[in-house]
Design a protein around this motif. Structure first.
Motif, mmCIF file in Angstrom:
data_model
loop_
_atom_site.group_PDB
_atom_site.id
_atom_site.type_symbol
_atom_site.label_atom_id
_atom_site.label_comp_id
_atom_site.label_asym_id
_atom_site.label_seq_id
_atom_site.Cartn_x
_atom_site.Cartn_y
_atom_site.Cartn_z
ATOM 1 N N ALA A 74 0.825 -1.211 0.000
ATOM 2 C CA ALA A 74 0.000 0.000 0.000
ATOM 3 C C ALA A 74 0.861 1.264 0.000
ATOM 4 O O ALA A 74 0.568 2.221 -0.721
ATOM 5 N N TYR A 75 1.937 1.271 0.789
ATOM 6 C CA TYR A 75 2.815 2.444 0.791
ATOM 7 C C TYR A 75 3.568 2.576 -0.535
ATOM 8 O O TYR A 75 3.887 3.689 -0.965
ATOM 9 N N ALA A 76 3.849 1.466 -1.198
ATOM 10 C CA ALA A 76 4.495 1.533 -2.518
ATOM 11 C C ALA A 76 3.575 2.216 -3.523
ATOM 12 O O ALA A 76 4.033 2.989 -4.369
ATOM 13 N N VAL A 77 2.286 1.946 -3.441
ATOM 14 C CA VAL A 77 1.319 2.632 -4.304
ATOM 15 C C VAL A 77 1.338 4.129 -3.999
ATOM 16 O O VAL A 77 1.373 4.962 -4.910
ATOM 17 N N GLU A 88 8.377 10.118 4.818
ATOM 18 C CA GLU A 88 7.174 10.157 5.668
ATOM 19 C C GLU A 88 6.529 8.779 5.746
ATOM 20 O O GLU A 88 6.117 8.331 6.816
ATOM 21 N N TYR A 89 6.434 8.101 4.603
ATOM 22 C CA TYR A 89 5.842 6.759 4.587
ATOM 23 C C TYR A 89 6.694 5.783 5.398
ATOM 24 O O TYR A 89 6.162 4.950 6.137
ATOM 25 N N ALA A 90 8.013 5.885 5.250
ATOM 26 C CA ALA A 90 8.916 4.997 5.994
ATOM 27 C C ALA A 90 8.794 5.233 7.494
ATOM 28 O O ALA A 90 8.756 4.285 8.289
ATOM 29 N N ARG A 91 8.708 6.504 7.885
ATOM 30 C CA ARG A 91 8.545 6.845 9.304
ATOM 31 C C ARG A 91 7.240 6.251 9.840
ATOM 32 O O ARG A 91 7.201 5.682 10.927
ATOM 33 N N GLN A 106 14.911 0.415 6.937
ATOM 34 C CA GLN A 106 14.368 -0.827 6.385
ATOM 35 C C GLN A 106 13.034 -0.566 5.699
ATOM 36 O O GLN A 106 12.772 -1.091 4.613
ATOM 37 N N ALA A 107 12.192 0.220 6.326
ATOM 38 C CA ALA A 107 10.885 0.535 5.752
ATOM 39 C C ALA A 107 11.047 1.266 4.425
ATOM 40 O O ALA A 107 10.380 0.929 3.439
ATOM 41 N N ALA A 108 11.931 2.255 4.374
ATOM 42 C CA ALA A 108 12.159 3.010 3.139
ATOM 43 C C ALA A 108 12.651 2.091 2.028
ATOM 44 O O ALA A 108 12.191 2.191 0.881
ATOM 45 N N TYR A 109 13.559 1.198 2.359
ATOM 46 C CA TYR A 109 14.082 0.255 1.366
ATOM 47 C C TYR A 109 12.970 -0.635 0.814
ATOM 48 O O TYR A 109 12.809 -0.783 -0.402
ATOM 49 N N LEU A 110 12.176 -1.225 1.702
ATOM 50 C CA LEU A 110 11.098 -2.127 1.275
ATOM 51 C C LEU A 110 10.079 -1.409 0.391
ATOM 52 O O LEU A 110 9.646 -1.937 -0.638
ATOM 53 N N ARG A 114 9.624 -2.064 -3.749
ATOM 54 C CA ARG A 114 8.292 -2.466 -4.228
ATOM 55 C C ARG A 114 7.740 -1.447 -5.230
ATOM 56 O O ARG A 114 7.154 -1.814 -6.244
ATOM 57 N N ALA A 115 7.913 -0.172 -4.954
ATOM 58 C CA ALA A 115 7.422 0.885 -5.859
ATOM 59 C C ALA A 115 8.148 0.818 -7.197
ATOM 60 O O ALA A 115 7.518 0.942 -8.255
ATOM 61 N N LEU A 116 9.452 0.607 -7.167
ATOM 62 C CA LEU A 116 10.215 0.519 -8.426
ATOM 63 C C LEU A 116 9.847 -0.717 -9.224
ATOM 64 O O LEU A 116 9.833 -0.680 -10.452
#
Length: 121
Positions: A74-77, A88-91, A106-110, A114-116
């Motif tokens: 969902a955050y990748a979308v 902000e999404y990673a935080r 880790q959150a930012a990487y994931l 996924r987004a890419l």
């Protein structure tokens, strides 16, 4: 403000920039939530349709790996719509709210991977 898709409702009961998908046809968003929040919640609606509402809810609230997979998707979308908001999404994803025990890095990487992976050339 752009019109909302069917089943998506703005409410003062939600924090201004937040959203929640209670059912594939029932999404509430805050009064200032943007297209990224709507898309995030619509991704949860698609997950609920795909997995079945009851199964999705059970997995989301009882399984950390499932909750992580659902939220990363969902955050990748959201990141595909507003890439500048990735920190902000990673935080948010690393916050105690989700109980995922991951760092912001880790959150930012994931989310970014996924987004890419879903980006069209």
């Amino acid at each position: 403000m752009t019109p909302l898709p069917p089943g998506v409702y703005r409410t003062r009961l939600m924090p201004a920039h937040a959203g929640i998908c209670l059912h594939p046809r029932l999404i509430f968003i805050g009064r200032s939530a943007g297209a990224d929040v709507v898309a995030h919640e619509q991704e949860h609606a698609a997950q609920q349709r795909r997995d079945g509402w009851a199964r999705w809810v059970w997995r989301y609230f009882t399984s950390r790996p499932h909750r992580l997979a659902y939220e990363v998707a969902a955050y990748a979308v959201s990141a595909s719509i507003a890439p500048w908001a990735l920190p902000e999404y990673a935080r948010a994803l690393a916050s105690p709210l989700y109980r995922l025990r991951i760092t912001e890095a880790q959150a930012a990487y994931l989310i970014a991977v996924r987004a890419l992976a879903h980006r069209t050339p």
